[in-house]
Design a protein around this motif. Structure first.
Motif, mmCIF file in Angstrom:
data_model
loop_
_atom_site.group_PDB
_atom_site.id
_atom_site.type_symbol
_atom_site.label_atom_id
_atom_site.label_comp_id
_atom_site.label_asym_id
_atom_site.label_seq_id
_atom_site.Cartn_x
_atom_site.Cartn_y
_atom_site.Cartn_z
ATOM 1 N N ALA A 109 25.787 35.161 28.346
ATOM 2 C CA ALA A 109 25.443 35.731 29.722
ATOM 3 C C ALA A 109 25.650 37.007 29.887
ATOM 4 N N GLU A 110 24.964 37.716 30.804
ATOM 5 C CA GLU A 110 25.175 39.233 31.301
ATOM 6 C C GLU A 110 25.839 39.359 32.349
ATOM 7 N N ALA A 111 26.822 40.125 32.509
ATOM 8 C CA ALA A 111 27.447 40.546 33.856
ATOM 9 C C ALA A 111 26.678 41.180 34.768
ATOM 10 N N LEU A 112 26.733 40.436 35.880
ATOM 11 C CA LEU A 112 25.908 41.010 37.167
ATOM 12 C C LEU A 112 26.650 42.176 37.903
ATOM 13 N N PHE A 113 27.978 41.837 37.770
ATOM 14 C CA PHE A 113 28.949 42.662 38.667
ATOM 15 C C PHE A 113 30.302 42.869 37.702
ATOM 16 N N ASP A 114 31.027 43.608 38.160
ATOM 17 C CA ASP A 114 32.386 43.984 37.640
ATOM 18 C C ASP A 114 33.366 42.726 37.959
ATOM 19 N N PHE A 115 34.131 42.429 37.128
ATOM 20 C CA PHE A 115 35.047 41.091 37.294
ATOM 21 C C PHE A 115 36.415 41.546 36.780
ATOM 22 N N THR A 116 37.425 41.433 37.630
ATOM 23 C CA THR A 116 38.808 41.743 37.299
ATOM 24 C C THR A 116 39.485 40.614 37.638
ATOM 25 N N GLY A 117 39.875 39.936 36.613
ATOM 26 C CA GLY A 117 41.016 38.445 36.737
ATOM 27 C C GLY A 117 42.186 38.808 37.402
ATOM 28 N N ASN A 118 42.596 37.706 37.872
ATOM 29 C CA ASN A 118 43.833 37.714 38.943
ATOM 30 C C ASN A 118 44.965 37.205 37.739
ATOM 31 N N SER A 119 44.601 36.769 36.628
ATOM 32 C CA SER A 119 45.699 36.357 35.769
ATOM 33 C C SER A 119 45.426 36.775 34.270
ATOM 34 N N LYS A 120 46.214 36.383 33.375
ATOM 35 C CA LYS A 120 45.981 36.551 31.965
ATOM 36 C C LYS A 120 45.022 35.562 31.425
ATOM 37 N N LEU A 121 44.563 34.427 32.047
ATOM 38 C CA LEU A 121 43.841 33.479 31.563
ATOM 39 C C LEU A 121 42.419 34.037 31.616
ATOM 40 N N GLU A 122 42.184 34.859 32.606
ATOM 41 C CA GLU A 122 40.843 35.503 33.252
ATOM 42 C C GLU A 122 40.354 36.642 32.116
ATOM 43 N N LEU A 123 38.938 36.496 31.904
ATOM 44 C CA LEU A 123 38.294 37.643 31.158
ATOM 45 C C LEU A 123 37.788 38.670 32.131
ATOM 46 N N ASN A 124 38.169 40.097 31.796
ATOM 47 C CA ASN A 124 37.664 41.114 32.432
ATOM 48 C C ASN A 124 36.683 41.730 32.029
#
Length: 345
Positions: free
Chosen positions: A177-192
């Motif tokens: 997939a290609e990122a449409l927006f920036d994403f910053t996770g709220n926990s260590k489980l999430e991918l930035n």
């Protein structure tokens, strides 16, 4: 012998070039009873991938059998479709008589050995589309809730970086997939990630959050993220949901109600009369029911035997069908109500 072959394969550079979502081990964690026209058991299988991902899939014995048949046709010694042949593992034989739960439990060691040997075969077999789909966690698998097991969300982990040569192998075929927006996770489980990043997808996560979540890897880090932040460039291979629907019209006094019953059977299958009657009694919580179908003239005809059911199914074969809905329909009446039939007293 299988372990030696597996170790040999894992030491070869071409194995290191395989995509991270390739299955490397699979073990049966449990069996669960499911309902079709009659009950059947599925194997709850924990799959581990080369990239370190773990997930559960649910497979019936007949899915193992279908996979083995395709592999024998493609890679067996008598194969005429592939230049490469190999010795395929042996699948436990079909059993036609016995208690279904006992049969399923007895098959566990042999099926575990079958999967271990299958995943130790040469890379062309591991990359076979049917093998990959068999071990892939479909959306149906992800939505199941294990009855006897507790499922954990995946942990963030480091994934071994691929060599430049390996990075090109099968990358265009890998789900991504290609990122449409920036994403910053709220926990260590999430991918930035940043807009424009290409994320290689590992699995769909169970829909236990408010939105669909995906698991993927980017620059050696794996985590989960919302699907709404990305555009799918190449989706996971599709696997058909085994659930189909049987439409029932229930007549009580002057009221008719329609109910669709979920049945994990092929749309082409013909049930036995006793299994059909038991299914309806269980769904409507009543014993005083009769099964009927509507003939070509529009009259209700009562079902009394397997032959009647076969006639009903044959009659419906020429009718227009809807996706995932059986072409034939049941009309359910009370056993002692003969007023619904077009008969002369």
């Amino acid at each position: 012998m299988a372990m030696a072959v597996a170790q040999q394969l894992r030491a070869e550079s071409d194995f290191a070039q395989l995509p991270d979502d390739i299955a490397v081990s699979a073990n049966i964690a449990d069996i669960e009873e499911k309902r079709g026209f009659t009950s059947h058991f599925v194997f709850v299988i924990e799959v581990k991938t080369k990239g370190g991902c773990k997930y559960l899939i649910y497979r019936r014995y007949r899915q193992f059998y279908a996979l083995q048949s395709k592999l024998e046709e493609r890679f067996g010694p008598e194969s005429k479709t592939s230049p490469f042949t190999c010795v395929l593992p042996t699948l436990p034989a079909k059993v036609y008589v016995g208690v279904k739960q006992e049969i399923a439990e007895m098959r566990i060691p042999a099926l575990n050995a079958y999967m271990k040997n299958l995943l130790s075969l040469p890379i062309c077999v591991l990359m076979d589309e049917d093998v990959r789909i068999f071990f892939y966690q479909s959306s149906y698998d992800a939505e199941q809730v294990p009855q006897g097991l507790r499922r954990l969300r995946p942990r963030t982990r480091k994934v071994k970086s691929e060599s430049p040569q390996g990075a090109s192998l099968d990358r265009m075929a890998a789900p991504r997939a290609e990122a449409l927006f920036d994403f910053t996770g709220n926990s260590k489980l999430e991918l930035n990630f940043k807009v424009g990043d290409v994320i290689f997808l590992l699995s769909r996560i169970n829909k236990d959050w408010l939105e669909v979540r995906l698991e993927g890897t980017l620059r050696g880090t794996t985590g989960i993220f919302p699907a709404s932040f990305v555009k799918i460039l190449k989706d996971f291979p599709e696997e058909e949901d085994p659930t189909n629907w049987l439409r029932c019209c229930f007549y009580e006094d002057s009221v008719s109600t329609t109910k669709d019953i979920a049945v994990e059977e092929d749309l082409t299958s013909t049930p036995l009369y006793k299994d059909l009657l038991e299914l309806v009694r269980r769904e409507f919580q009543r014993e005083d029911l009769a099964l009927n179908y509507r003939d070509a003239e529009g009259d209700l005809v009562r079902l009394l035997s397997d032959e009647d059911v076969q006639l009903m199914v044959r009659q419906a074969q020429g009718l227009p069908s809807q996706k995932r809905l059986f072409p034939w329909k049941l009309h359910i009446t009370q056993k002692d109500n003969y007023k619904v039939y077009n008969t002369v007293p």
